[in-house]
Each structure stands twice: as C-alpha cells, then as structure tokens.
Design an enzyme around this catalytic site. Structure first.
Site, PDB file in Angstrom:
ATOM      1  N   GLU A 108       5.459   2.277  -0.512  1.00 51.15           N
ATOM      2  CA  GLU A 108       4.969   1.452  -1.636  1.00 51.15           C
ATOM      3  C   GLU A 108       6.118   0.505  -2.330  1.00 51.15           C
ATOM      4  OE1 GLU A 108       2.926   3.408  -4.587  1.00 51.15           O
ATOM      5  OE2 GLU A 108       1.750   3.944  -2.978  1.00 51.15           O
ATOM      6  N   HIS A 224      -0.150  -3.973 -13.016  1.00 50.66           N
ATOM      7  CA  HIS A 224      -0.881  -4.330 -11.778  1.00 50.66           C
ATOM      8  C   HIS A 224      -1.380  -5.750 -11.734  1.00 50.66           C
ATOM      9  CE1 HIS A 224      -2.434  -3.115  -7.670  1.00 50.66           C
ATOM     10  NE2 HIS A 224      -1.555  -2.056  -7.870  1.00 50.66           N
ATOM     11  N   ARG A 266       6.703  -4.347  -9.000  1.00 48.59           N
ATOM     12  CA  ARG A 266       5.566  -4.600  -9.998  1.00 48.59           C
ATOM     13  C   ARG A 266       5.946  -5.635 -11.176  1.00 48.59           C
ATOM     14  NH1 ARG A 266       2.228   0.711 -11.074  1.00 48.59           N
ATOM     15  NH2 ARG A 266       1.006   0.655  -8.705  1.00 48.59           N
ATOM     16  N   HIS A 323      -2.270  -1.898 -16.629  1.00 45.79           N
ATOM     17  CA  HIS A 323      -2.643  -0.592 -15.734  1.00 45.79           C
ATOM     18  C   HIS A 323      -1.788   0.964 -16.121  1.00 45.79           C
ATOM     19  CE1 HIS A 323      -2.993   1.449 -11.797  1.00 45.79           C
ATOM     20  NE2 HIS A 323      -1.584   1.706 -11.490  1.00 45.79           N
ATOM     21  N   ARG A 358       8.194   0.710 -14.315  1.00 47.32           N
ATOM     22  CA  ARG A 358       7.122   2.414 -14.333  1.00 47.32           C
ATOM     23  C   ARG A 358       7.448   1.923 -11.997  1.00 47.32           C
ATOM     24  NH1 ARG A 358       2.383   5.096 -11.518  1.00 47.32           N
ATOM     25  NH2 ARG A 358       1.256   2.845 -11.393  1.00 47.32           N
TER      26      ARG A 358
END
Ligand SMILES: Cc1cc2nc3c(=O)[nH]c(=O)nc-3n(C[C@H](O)[C@H](O)[C@H](O)COP(=O)(O)OP(=O)(O)OC[C@H]3O[C@@H](n4cnc5c(N)ncnc54)[C@H](O)[C@@H]3O)c2cc1C
Length: 496
Positions: A108, A224, A266, A323, A358
C-alpha cells in the site's frame, strides 16, 4: 435513575473497544462494552485495505521508518517502536484464536514492502470486527443503543458515565466504573464529504475535553485521496495493484509530484489531486490496469457500479474526503489520559503513532495493540473510589445546524487552509447557539460543533504546513515539530 456497577466501562465497540474488552475480561475484570448504535458499528467495519503488521521481527525497523517518514516529524518513535513490537504478539494471538488472514500481504501507499494483511479481500474490517465479537468472553456485558452523553468526574477523577438508553435523555443510566476507556473513533462527520460512518461525530473527544483532559493535534485530519461522490472509498490497495490517477485532460500526473507516483503517502496524493482539480477541473482514477478487479476488490467494484460507472471500461471521478484523525485525546503508550481513571484507545486517541499523517493500514493495527495495552493498564490501575454520579447537563445544538457545521468545515478547514477562511469559519462556528440537549442528535451536534471549533483553532495556531495540514499562507514546514494542545479551563480555551 437506573444504576450499573462495573470494573471497566468501555465506550465504543469498534476494533479498539472490542479488543480492549476481550483483554480486560481475560485479565479477570468485569467489563461493560457500550455502543450508541449496534455492536457492529463505527469505522472499523468499513475498513477495506487491511492491517499493516510488520512481516517479522526484522521488518520492525523498516515499518517504523515508513511510519516516521509519513508522519512528518511528529511521530513519537519510542511509542511507535513499542506498538510495532507488540503488533507481532497480537498477530500471533489472533492467529491462535483462529482468524483467517488472506495468504499474501499487499503493498500500500507509503509502505516500502508488502505487509498489509487482508481478511476476505476488501472486507477486512467487517470480518475482523465480527471475529472479535465472536470471541468476547462471558465477563463482557454488551449494551447496544446506549449513548454515552457525559463522563462523570469528581475532583479531577473519572468515576464512570451517564448513558442514554435508546438515545433517550429521559432514560439515563449511571454507570459507576473503576476505570473508563473511550474508544469512540473519529470525527469525519464534521465534514460534508467523508468516508466515515454516521457514528463518527467526535463524541469521545468532546466528552474527554469537558472533563479537562488534554486534547492534541486535532487539526491533523487526513483526507483520503480517492473517494467517490457518495463518500465511498477506493482503497489504496487498488493503486498498489496498478490503478493510476489522471487529470481533467487525461494526463497521468502523480510522477510529476513524487517519485513514488500513485504510491506516495496520502498527504502528497491528496494535495496533488487538489491542485489538479483546481488546474484541470476534475481527477479520475483509472482502475483498468488492476487485474481481476471484480474479485479482488468486490466492495470497490460494486460501489462504483451503484454510482452508474463501469470501472472496467472507464476512469472514475474521485476527490479527497475527510478520512482519519491523527490527533485526539492525548495518551501515553498505555492509553492513560491526563485525567485519572480515564483511558482512550483507537482513533479517538493521540498516542504519537500517526504523527502528522497516518501511514495506510496503521490504524487497525493501532486499535488492536492499544486496545490490549490500554485494557492491561486500566485493569491494573487503582480503581476510582465510589462516588455518587449524576448528570451535570449535556450541551446541545439544534440538529438543523449539522449542515452549517459541515459546510463551514468544507470551506475553511479542508485539504488546503489559510488564515482568512479559518478565522471566518471559526467566528461563524462560534455563532452556532448551544443550549441543553433534548435528544441524542442535539448532543451529537454540540459535540460536532465543539470538535469543529477545535480543528479550526488548531489549524489557525499551526502556522506551517506539515503532513495532512497544508496552509497556503505558510507553505513551509517549521524546523520545530510541535504538538498543539487544547485543554478546557486554560486561558483562551473553547467553551462548549
Ligand atoms: C471507509 C474506511 C476505510 C478504512 N480502511 C482502513 C484500512 O484498510 N486499514 C486501516 O488500518 N484503517 C482503515 N480505516 C481507518 C480505521 O477503520 C479506523 O481508524 C478504525 O477502525 C477506528 O477504530 P476505533 O475502534 O477507534 O473506532 P470505530 O471503529 O469508529 O468505533 C467507534 C465506536 O464508538 C461508538 N460510539 C461513538 N460515540 C459513542 C457514544 N457517544 N456513545 C456510545 N458509543 C459511541 C460507535 O458506535 C462505535 O461502536 C478506514 C476507515 C474508513 C472510514
């Protein structure tokens, strides 16, 4: 008033609360696990991407490095190393209990190697939470549809909470608890476009703030990058499997912003999309390069079809949406807050693991590890002395104000922020009237208003750009990485 007595009161039945309940009961405590809706509620059940476990002890330094890199100077490395080390113990425990992780770890965004474990493909959160609930031991009593309206504190110590049965203020239940753990999740509902479920109204942070607990870094809201117009999320894992981003003129743009392109952290992907939407009108995610999309990502595939698009034939319009909250109730590495007998775990807490941004799939991991650590500490702590607990009044705002709160936040404290609109938003938010709550929705709306004010205040105070917090008027990262703390009762603190 109905009364209940328990060793440990846990508010919230997502990953953090449910795992904390399992652990506290396994240590011999009597546990009351309460949720304002159903047991299967909160953000956990919607998590698609999976859980980022270090693949083995040798992978801990590299997982830590990825976490620190994403967190932009605000990750507490000591706490994070402890969380990642405990992660392997929790992984082993879950496997021994019989959980079925999918065979291969996924790659990811922000991770330097594949280490994200799924359970049933992109339905990881749902299957994780169902599994945890199936493991709750007899020492755990569960209370669905019990809304935690206020925490009861006397002399700086929390003694339990007042719950509203079926969300009805006329059916209060006083829960006397030796220790109270808040695990109420995030705050996404203060924004008009969010991936978060309707329970994510920031109740736990509002409750803790009113008992004068220290709250930290709530301006650090992660957006997000790839969200559909109805709040449906397209997992990062799709980009790990080859999906690419295209701007309004059909050009792939991420390689211009970061060498990791679509797999950049992100904050970089969200701000790049934001810039491209301004420059070219729209941004699309092209999922056609993902092999076997239909079977690997059934949730994503079906939610796109529901919107009338076919991801196998065309790129899909997406935009960033609120998010995840990196900040929250400030805790130590065992979940203890600044208030005696009050603990916090999961998204509601700020442990220092997520810093200013995060790393993908680190939050279910934190929920598991901190759920178990917090339970251990709460059980071992000196229980709160028995005191009479009573309601001191629950603030409320007319439910109709929710739309205004979301509108203000979308306009003033979204992906890119600046002084003028933050100040205007703060003043407008202050103008929303607070009175005594007559219903659950009114209490939630007052919590949303309080959280919105705290986010705006923190964003005004953080005069720099760092991680998910981008100030167009302060585009540089300050050389001093600082936390921003808010505490009721301090000079200039928000009331509400
Ligand atoms: C769409 C989506 C996808 C995600 N995907 C991933 C992923 O793949 N990997 C990952 O690591 N993270 C992911 N995340 C983030 C992750 O799911 C959350 O951070 C995590 O599940 C939070 O768990 P929690 O236990 O802290 O809170 P939650 O799961 O949100 O649970 C909160 C609980 O508190 C209860 N509650 C709230 N207020 C009250 C109150 N006043 N009284 C009583 N009960 C209350 C709620 O009913 C609920 O039971 C995703 C999030 C979303 C929204």
């Amino acid at each position: 008033m109905e009364e209940l007595f328990t060793d440990i009161l846990i508010i919230g039945s997502g990953v953090a609360g449910s795992y904390a309940a399992m652990h506290a009961a396994s240590l011999g405590a009597e546990v009351s696990l309460v949720t304002k809706t159903k047991l299967l509620s909160g953000a956990t059940r919607w998590a698609q991407g999976g859980i980022a476990f270090p693949s083995d002890p040798n992978d801990i330094p590299s997982h830590l490095m990825d976490t620190v890199k994403a967190g932009r100077g605000l990750v507490d490395e000591r706490v994070s190393a402890a969380i990642l080390t405990d992660a392997l113990t929790q992984w082993k425990h879950l496997v021994e209990l019989g959980i079925n992780f999918d065979a291969l770890p996924a790659l990811e965004g922000g991770h330097s190697k594949p280490r994200v474990l799924h359970i049933h493909g992109d339905e990881s959160g749902l299957h994780l939470l169902t599994f945890l609930h199936s493991q709750l031991p007899p020492g755990v009593s569960t209370f669905e549809n019990h809304f935690a309206a206020e925490l009861c504190s006397v002399d700086g110590q929390v003694h339990g909470a007042i719950l509203w049965k079926n969300g009805d203020p006329d059916k209060p239940v006083a829960v006397h608890a030796g220790a109270t753990i808040i695990a109420t999740g995030g705050i996404g509902q203060i924004y008009s476009l969010t991936t978060n479920p309707e329970e994510s109204t920031g109740d736990g942070i509002a409750l803790a703030y009113r008992t004068r607990a220290k709250i930290r870094d709530v301006e650090l809201v992660q957006f997000h990058p790839t969200v559909l117009s109805n709040g449906g999320l397209i997992s990062e894992a799709c980009r790990g499997e080859g999906a690419i981003l295209l701007n309004g003129i059909g050009e792939r743009f991420m390689p211009r912003y970061d060498q990791a392109a679509e797999l950049a952290p992100r904050d970089i992907v969200s701000s790049s999309i934001h810039s491209e939407i301004i420059a070219t009108g729209k941004v699309f995610l092209d999922l056609r390069p993902v092999e076997d999309l239909k079977h690997k990502f059934p949730t994503v595939y079906n939610s796109i079809l529901d919107l009338g698009f076919d991801p196998l034939k065309e790129p899909i319009p997406i935009q960033p949406a609120a998010h995840f909250l990196m900040g929250g109730v400030s805790t130590d590495e065992h979940g203890a807050t600044s208030v005696a007998n009050l603990f916090a775990a999961g998204e509601v807490a700020s442990t220092g693991f997520h810093g200013a941004n995060r790393l993908a799939s680190n939050s279910l991991l934190e929920g598991l590890v901190m759920g178990s650590r917090t339970a251990g500490k709460a059980v071992a702590s000196e229980p709160a002395a028995k005191r009479r607990i009573e309601s001191s009044g629950v603030p409320g705002c007319a439910a109709g104000h929710q739309r205004a709160i979301r509108h203000i936040m979308a306009n003033s404290a979204s992906v890119v922020r600046e002084e003028k609109s933050l100040t205007e938003g703060y003043n407008e938010m202050l103008g929303i009237e607070v009175s005594q709550a007559q219903s659950l929705t009114e209490a939630e709306t007052a919590n949303m208003r309080l959280l919105a004010l705290m986010v705006l205040k923190g964003a005004l105070e953080r005069r720099e750009s760092r991680g998910s917090h981008l100030r167009s008027d302060f585009p540089h990262t300050s050389p001093d990485a600082k936390h921003i703390e808010q505490q009721a009762g301090n000079p200039g603190a928000i009331r509400g």
